[in-house]
Design an enzyme around this catalytic site. Structure first.
Site, mmCIF file in Angstrom:
data_model
loop_
_atom_site.group_PDB
_atom_site.id
_atom_site.type_symbol
_atom_site.label_atom_id
_atom_site.label_comp_id
_atom_site.label_asym_id
_atom_site.label_seq_id
_atom_site.Cartn_x
_atom_site.Cartn_y
_atom_site.Cartn_z
ATOM 1 N N THR A 57 0.813 -1.229 0.000
ATOM 2 C CA THR A 57 0.000 0.000 0.000
ATOM 3 C C THR A 57 0.840 1.271 0.000
ATOM 4 O OG1 THR A 57 -0.127 0.060 2.429
ATOM 5 C CG2 THR A 57 -1.846 -1.184 1.254
ATOM 6 N N CYS B 133 2.326 2.713 9.510
ATOM 7 C CA CYS B 133 1.366 2.809 10.612
ATOM 8 C C CYS B 133 2.072 2.671 11.959
ATOM 9 C CB CYS B 133 0.313 1.698 10.511
ATOM 10 S SG CYS B 133 -0.587 1.628 8.950
ATOM 11 N N CYS C 20 -2.495 0.308 14.991
ATOM 12 C CA CYS C 20 -3.414 0.748 13.935
ATOM 13 C C CYS C 20 -4.665 -0.141 13.928
ATOM 14 C CB CYS C 20 -2.729 0.696 12.583
ATOM 15 S SG CYS C 20 -3.767 1.336 11.236
ATOM 16 N N ARG D 278 3.936 6.707 3.097
ATOM 17 C CA ARG D 278 3.081 7.795 3.554
ATOM 18 C C ARG D 278 2.414 7.412 4.873
ATOM 19 N NH1 ARG D 278 1.416 6.510 -1.396
ATOM 20 N NH2 ARG D 278 -0.638 5.883 -0.625
ATOM 21 N N CYS E 154 -4.524 5.757 11.726
ATOM 22 C CA CYS E 154 -3.850 5.735 13.027
ATOM 23 C C CYS E 154 -2.924 6.913 13.259
ATOM 24 C CB CYS E 154 -3.078 4.430 13.198
ATOM 25 S SG CYS E 154 -1.611 4.261 12.128
ATOM 26 N N ASP F 89 17.319 11.715 50.847
ATOM 27 C CA ASP F 89 16.136 12.575 50.894
ATOM 28 C C ASP F 89 15.279 12.215 52.106
ATOM 29 O OD1 ASP F 89 14.093 14.402 49.422
ATOM 30 O OD2 ASP F 89 12.965 12.552 49.851
#
Length: 497
Positions: free
Chosen positions: A30, A34, A38, A63, A68, A446
């Site tokens: 594709t 992601c 996702c 891309r 998501c 402390d």
């Protein structure tokens, strides 16, 4: 982790949000990448490729997924728990150093050559500093496009792009949408269920800062509110609010805990500071931590285990300004929380820069080290020895002898702080924990830690206590938060309005 193919596949198939930001899944069929969680149907393993950063996936031609939105996932916890040059570089890139000073400026801060920095980042992250900074600019651009009514020209330059062409090409290349289409898509979501991680508010930027679950807000916001410096910080209407000193001007932020995110409202003097402001707020709230890994290790100690189960996901409150916290740590030496706030408030009123806050009672930026360098010690209402400590510290911060910025070297900073008069182990480790963000900083001397140790039957002497705490490494700073939480102190409770 991205090199462990089988584990990555299991995380993707289970949609495990704990690994968001640890790695990114690119789908070769594709051309999309992601986050592991996702919601879409996972692709076949043979079609998956894993990358260590969004920038590496983008550089390989993938891309960002529109479902998501991987660019908005929590950051990798590696960069805030490691002290090596790659981690320091990532913290500096997140703070906008490449955009302001270029790659040579980044290299100079790290003490390496440009080529060495590029080589190390490429080897571990699959992308160089310019590509990493470009990915951050793309995320900033998306926020400005979706959450403001800025013209695209103004959004482009506010996000740090040198030209409209570069802005358009980057947005289209990363999100597969033009800037106009991205804005129209966001408006469509707002008309329906609302945006996934941002929404517009007139006069401000209202964002959602993601984190890995679980998150215990009690000590995080309780500590910030209980120690708030008048004029610089306040708790109002369910939110921690403070002023921000940013490269291009002042800002004001309001942060409040929500289910699954932190609501963040920003008012900036210059929108070019958006990415830097977000980065500093995330460090302040320790939002890139991996609480599952931390709590799993600490739960192995039968003394800590019930306290971890009772309130898992405690974070270490950080700071938006390292030098500021160091000064405040000195002002708080051997005095109560209230007295420390009083001392700091006086310093702010006398030397802080005024700011305008139409929404609340914030009045000043905390004074910079440079502004305090000429401080008259006699104006400080404290013992002479502590006056010397304050003036020695601000002089070292102002002339660069000590670097407490996000990319500072933790080991060197500790050593130089320890050489200052009045800097004992408690102050050095407090600065390492809160200002430098070292997750393994430890405070065996402390008062609150010692009281908790005594109550829980842990070793009483600092040396024996430190030996016992070896089993908590590298998360001793988180163990301190669980120890402090055993006492009934304001820092352990969400404040009431």
């Amino acid at each position: 982790m991205y090199q462990d193919f089988e584990n990555c596949v299991r995380a993707v198939r289970s949609k495990d949000a704990r690994f968001d930001g640890w790695f990114f899944t690119a789908v070769r069929t594709t051309g999309i990448y992601c986050r592991p969680s996702c919601p879409v149907v996972p692709p076949k393993p043979e079609n998956m490729t894993f990358y260590p950063s969004a920038a590496a996936a983008q550089q390989a031609g993938f891309r960002a997924c529109k479902r998501c939105r991987p660019d908005a996932s929590p950051g990798s916890p590696q960069w805030n728990v490691r002290a090596d040059v790659v981690a320091r570089a990532m913290r500096l890139i997140g703070d906008g150093v490449v955009d302001r000073e270029g790659v040579p400026g980044l290299a100079a801060r790290l003490g390496y050559s440009t080529r060495q920095v590029e080589r190390q980042l490429l080897a571990e992250l699959g992308a160089g500093p310019l590509a990493l900074a470009r990915a951050q600019r793309a995320q900033t651009a998306r926020l400005l496009i979706e959450t403001t009514g800025l013209t695209m020209t103004d959004a482009a330059f506010a996000a740090g792009f040198a030209s409209i062409r570069a802005f358009n090409e980057t947005v289209r290349g990363v999100f597969a949408l033009s800037p106009t289409e991205l804005r129209e898509r966001a408006r469509g979501r707002a008309a329906g269920a609302g945006p996934a991680d941002a929404s517009g508010t007139p006069g401000a930027l209202s964002l959602r800062l993601p984190y890995r679950r679980p998150l215990c807000p009690d000590n995080l916001f309780g500590h910030l509110a209980a120690t708030a410096v008048p004029g610089v910080e306040e708790w109002r209407a369910g939110a921690y609010r403070r002023t921000l000193r940013l490269p291009h001007g002042p800002g004001v932020v309001a942060l409040s805990p929500r289910d699954g995110h932190i609501a963040c409202e920003l008012r900036l003097g210059d929108l070019r500071d958006l990415a830097i402001a977000i980065s500093r707020c995330r460090r302040l709230l320790d939002l890139d931590a991996d609480p599952v890994a931390v709590d799993e290790l600490l739960s192995r100690d039968p003394v800590l285990a019930p306290h971890v189960r009772k309130a898992p996901g405690r974070r270490v409150p950080g700071t938006v300004d390292g030098p500021e916290f160091a000064v405040r740590a000195v002002l708080g030496q051997q005095v109560s929380t209230a007295a420390a706030r009083t001392h700091a408030g006086r310093l702010v009123a006398a030397h802080g820069e005024p700011v305008r806050d139409p929404e609340g009672g914030l009045t000043h930026l905390f004074p910079s080290a440079e502004a305090l360098a000429g401080l008259d010690p006699q104006a400080l209402a404290m013992p002479a020895s502590r006056r010397t400590t304050v003036t020695s510290l601000v002089a070292a911060l102002a002339d660069g002898t000590i670097d407490l910025d996000v990319g500072g070297d933790w080991t060197e900073a500790r050593a130089r702080l320890a050489r200052l008069p009045g800097f004992g182990p408690w102050t050095v480790e407090s600065v390492a924990m809160r200002a430098l963000g070292d997750p393994d900083a430890f405070l065996p001397t402390d008062l609150g830690t010692r009281r908790a140790a005594k109550e829980l039957g842990l070793p009483a002497t600092p040396a024996a206590f430190t030996r016992h705490a070896e089993a908590w490494r590298p998360w001793r700073a988180y163990a301190v938060q669980y120890l402090w939480a055993t006492t009934d102190h304001a820092v352990n409770h969400l404040p009431k309005d």
